[in-house]
Design a protein around this motif. Structure first.
Motif, PDB file in Angstrom:
ATOM      1  N   PRO A  47       0.829  -1.201   0.000  1.00 44.19           N
ATOM      2  CA  PRO A  47       0.000   0.000   0.000  1.00 44.19           C
ATOM      3  C   PRO A  47       0.871   1.262   0.000  1.00 44.19           C
ATOM      4  CG  PRO A  47      -0.239  -1.225   2.058  1.00 44.19           C
ATOM      5  CD  PRO A  47       0.620  -2.028   1.152  1.00 44.19           C
ATOM      6  N   ALA A  48       0.345   2.297  -0.564  1.00 48.59           N
ATOM      7  CA  ALA A  48       1.109   3.537  -0.700  1.00 48.59           C
ATOM      8  C   ALA A  48       1.327   4.175   0.659  1.00 48.59           C
ATOM      9  CB  ALA A  48       0.360   4.496  -1.613  1.00 48.59           C
ATOM     10  N   LEU A  49       2.464   4.837   0.783  1.00 46.80           N
ATOM     11  CA  LEU A  49       2.807   5.546   2.007  1.00 46.80           C
ATOM     12  C   LEU A  49       2.352   6.989   1.862  1.00 46.80           C
ATOM     13  CD1 LEU A  49       4.323   5.578   4.707  1.00 46.80           C
ATOM     14  CD2 LEU A  49       6.363   6.190   3.432  1.00 46.80           C
ATOM     15  N   ILE A  50       1.514   7.428   2.798  1.00 46.56           N
ATOM     16  CA  ILE A  50       0.985   8.784   2.737  1.00 46.56           C
ATOM     17  C   ILE A  50       1.805   9.655   3.682  1.00 46.56           C
ATOM     18  CG2 ILE A  50      -1.027  10.235   3.134  1.00 46.56           C
ATOM     19  CD1 ILE A  50      -2.728   7.741   2.515  1.00 46.56           C
ATOM     20  N   LEU A  51       2.382  10.705   3.141  1.00 45.83           N
ATOM     21  CA  LEU A  51       3.224  11.597   3.936  1.00 45.83           C
ATOM     22  C   LEU A  51       2.569  12.962   4.073  1.00 45.83           C
ATOM     23  CD1 LEU A  51       6.718  10.829   2.397  1.00 45.83           C
ATOM     24  CD2 LEU A  51       5.807  10.018   4.553  1.00 45.83           C
ATOM     25  N   SER A  52       2.697  13.515   5.253  1.00 46.71           N
ATOM     26  CA  SER A  52       2.279  14.894   5.471  1.00 46.71           C
ATOM     27  C   SER A  52       3.473  15.638   6.066  1.00 46.71           C
ATOM     28  CB  SER A  52       1.079  14.947   6.422  1.00 46.71           C
ATOM     29  OG  SER A  52       1.468  14.493   7.703  1.00 46.71           O
ATOM     30  N   GLN A  53       3.352  16.933   6.216  1.00 43.64           N
ATOM     31  CA  GLN A  53       4.475  17.705   6.753  1.00 43.64           C
ATOM     32  C   GLN A  53       4.798  17.285   8.180  1.00 43.64           C
ATOM     33  OE1 GLN A  53       3.387  21.796   6.192  1.00 43.64           O
ATOM     34  NE2 GLN A  53       4.177  21.837   4.107  1.00 43.64           N
ATOM     35  N   ALA A  54       3.789  16.983   8.958  1.00 44.33           N
ATOM     36  CA  ALA A  54       4.032  16.568  10.341  1.00 44.33           C
ATOM     37  C   ALA A  54       4.680  15.186  10.394  1.00 44.33           C
ATOM     38  CB  ALA A  54       2.721  16.557  11.109  1.00 44.33           C
ATOM     39  N   SER A  55       4.254  14.279   9.543  1.00 45.58           N
ATOM     40  CA  SER A  55       4.801  12.926   9.594  1.00 45.58           C
ATOM     41  C   SER A  55       6.217  12.856   9.022  1.00 45.58           C
ATOM     42  CB  SER A  55       3.893  11.951   8.850  1.00 45.58           C
ATOM     43  OG  SER A  55       3.885  12.223   7.472  1.00 45.58           O
TER      44      SER A  55
END
Length: 90
Positions: A47-55
């Motif tokens: 599954p795709a890895l979802i990145l945000s600025q906090a993570s």
């Protein structure tokens, strides 16, 4: 020496000749199915890895080996500082 072919042998040969196209069709379908299943099992994607600025900052600070080594050195220094000045067990 001529071979004597029995009636059942002739019938078997006739069935073999008549059914051979169906047999090859079945074999091609079987190989296609086998190839498809093996390809799907090899190409299974994670599954795709979802990145945000906090993570991103969290992942960098937790997974960077240099930062991990620095944290261990800090913990070691804190432990030595806590242990300094204490008397050994009598």
């Amino acid at each position: 020496m001529a071979r004597n072919i029995t009636t059942s042998g002739k019938l078997l040969y006739t069935l073999l000749v008549l059914l051979s196209p169906f047999f090859y069709l079945f074999m091609y379908r079987f190989y296609f199915l086998l190839f498809t299943i093996s390809t799907l099992s090899i190409c299974h994607a994670e599954p795709a890895l979802i990145l945000s600025q906090a993570s991103i900052s969290e992942r960098i600070s937790s997974q960077n080996p240099d930062l991990k080594a620095a944290r261990w050195k800090i913990q070691e220094a804190v432990g030595q500082m806590n242990q300094a000045g204490k008397l050994a067990r009598p």
